[in-house]
Design an enzyme around this catalytic site. Structure first.
Site, PDB file in Angstrom:
ATOM      1  CG  ASN A  93      -0.862  -8.555  -1.742  1.00 58.40           C
ATOM      2  OD1 ASN A  93      -1.093  -9.762  -1.824  1.00 58.40           O
ATOM      3  ND2 ASN A  93      -1.756  -7.694  -1.307  1.00 58.40           N
ATOM      4  CG  HIS A 104       7.295   1.010   2.982  1.00 57.13           C
ATOM      5  ND1 HIS A 104       7.968   2.160   3.411  1.00 57.13           N
ATOM      6  CD2 HIS A 104       7.409   0.122   3.998  1.00 57.13           C
ATOM      7  CE1 HIS A 104       8.467   1.965   4.609  1.00 57.13           C
ATOM      8  NE2 HIS A 104       8.140   0.730   5.007  1.00 57.13           N
ATOM      9  CG  HIS A 106       2.296  -3.543   2.847  1.00 58.81           C
ATOM     10  ND1 HIS A 106       2.878  -2.988   1.722  1.00 58.81           N
ATOM     11  CD2 HIS A 106       1.101  -4.052   2.441  1.00 58.81           C
ATOM     12  CE1 HIS A 106       2.064  -3.150   0.690  1.00 58.81           C
ATOM     13  NE2 HIS A 106       0.991  -3.801   1.091  1.00 58.81           N
ATOM     14  CG  HIS A 108      -2.197  -7.056   3.694  1.00 58.08           C
ATOM     15  ND1 HIS A 108      -3.155  -6.080   3.540  1.00 58.08           N
ATOM     16  CD2 HIS A 108      -1.339  -6.904   2.649  1.00 58.08           C
ATOM     17  CE1 HIS A 108      -2.900  -5.376   2.443  1.00 58.08           C
ATOM     18  NE2 HIS A 108      -1.807  -5.853   1.885  1.00 58.08           N
TER      19      HIS A 108
HETATM   20  P1  5GP Z   1      -1.160  -3.849  -1.134  1.00 60.38           P
HETATM   21  O1  5GP Z   1      -2.226  -3.951  -2.182  1.00 60.38           O
HETATM   22  O2  5GP Z   1      -0.017  -2.976  -1.570  1.00 60.38           O
HETATM   23  O3  5GP Z   1      -0.719  -5.172  -0.580  1.00 60.38           O
HETATM   24  O4  5GP Z   1      -1.864  -3.164   0.100  1.00 60.38           O
HETATM   25  C1  5GP Z   1      -1.816  -1.812   0.385  1.00 60.38           C
HETATM   26  C2  5GP Z   1      -2.795  -1.573   1.503  1.00 60.38           C
HETATM   27  O5  5GP Z   1      -2.537  -0.298   2.033  1.00 60.38           O
HETATM   28  C3  5GP Z   1      -4.261  -1.583   1.060  1.00 60.38           C
HETATM   29  O6  5GP Z   1      -4.964  -2.590   1.791  1.00 60.38           O
HETATM   30  C4  5GP Z   1      -4.744  -0.175   1.382  1.00 60.38           C
HETATM   31  O7  5GP Z   1      -6.060  -0.147   1.892  1.00 60.38           O
HETATM   32  C5  5GP Z   1      -3.747   0.303   2.415  1.00 60.38           C
HETATM   33  N1  5GP Z   1      -3.506   1.733   2.399  1.00 60.38           N
HETATM   34  C6  5GP Z   1      -3.243   2.498   1.299  1.00 60.38           C
HETATM   35  N2  5GP Z   1      -3.070   3.785   1.659  1.00 60.38           N
HETATM   36  C7  5GP Z   1      -3.211   3.821   3.014  1.00 60.38           C
HETATM   37  C8  5GP Z   1      -3.128   4.894   3.971  1.00 60.38           C
HETATM   38  O8  5GP Z   1      -2.902   6.062   3.669  1.00 60.38           O
HETATM   39  N3  5GP Z   1      -3.338   4.560   5.269  1.00 60.38           N
HETATM   40  C9  5GP Z   1      -3.599   3.273   5.669  1.00 60.38           C
HETATM   41  N4  5GP Z   1      -3.779   3.080   6.984  1.00 60.38           N
HETATM   42  N5  5GP Z   1      -3.665   2.259   4.787  1.00 60.38           N
HETATM   43  C10 5GP Z   1      -3.486   2.525   3.481  1.00 60.38           C
HETATM   44 ZN    ZN Z   2       8.584   3.669   2.203  1.00 58.65          ZN
END
Ligand code: 5GP
Ligand code: ZN
Length: 119
Positions: A93, A104, A106, A108
């Site tokens: 994303n 940051h 990432h 998935h």
């Molecule tokens: P995004 O929506 O930015 O692509 O995904 C962020 C992901 O990070 C989400 O799926 C969320 O559940 C995960 N996430 C957010 N905070 C934490 C955390 O403190 N620890 C872990 N392990 N995952 C997190």
């Molecule tokens: Zn970072």
């Protein structure tokens, strides 16, 4: 190595916030998503703070290549069934309209038997 003191994934990389680790090397950390959408759902992050895929340059290509090449191996290790019947989904994303909540970079990696909670 650059870190952002306000970034939750930098804090995970540095061990200031705990995570369930899947894989680690000099450049990459993988850990289970705290709110999984699928039976297998982990995140792969560069250890250095890169805000998003929109911030990568040619210099990041080897790192991104390593992350993508690692994804299928880690997916199998985490219980995804092999390709083609099994497999896994890889999602990056990017930006608010791209669904990015943590800024940051990432990757998935999701898999396992369906139905999934999302996706
Ligand atoms: P995004 O929506 O930015 O692509 O995904 C962020 C992901 O990070 C989400 O799926 C969320 O559940 C995960 N996430 C957010 N905070 C934490 C955390 O403190 N620890 C872990 N392990 N995952 C997190
Ligand atoms: Zn970072």
């Amino acid at each position: 190595m650059t870190h952002d003191p306000n970034c939750i994934f930098c804090k995970i990389v540095q061990g200031a916030i705990p995570s369930r680790k899947v894989y680690e090397d000099d450049e990459i950390l993988a850990f289970h998503d705290i709110a999984p959408w699928a039976p297998v759902h982990f995140l792969m992050v560069p250890k250095q703070h890169v805000p998003s895929l929109a911030h990568v340059s040619e210099a990041h290509a080897p790192l991104l290549g390593r992350m993508l090449a690692l994804a299928p191996r880690l997916a199998l290790e985490q219980g995804c069934q092999p390709y083609p019947e099994g497999g896994h989904r890889v999602v990056i994303n990017t930006g608010v309209q791209g669904g990015q909540e943590v800024h940051h970079l990432h990757v998935h990696v999701m898999g396992g038997p369906r139905p999934w909670a999302k996706g």
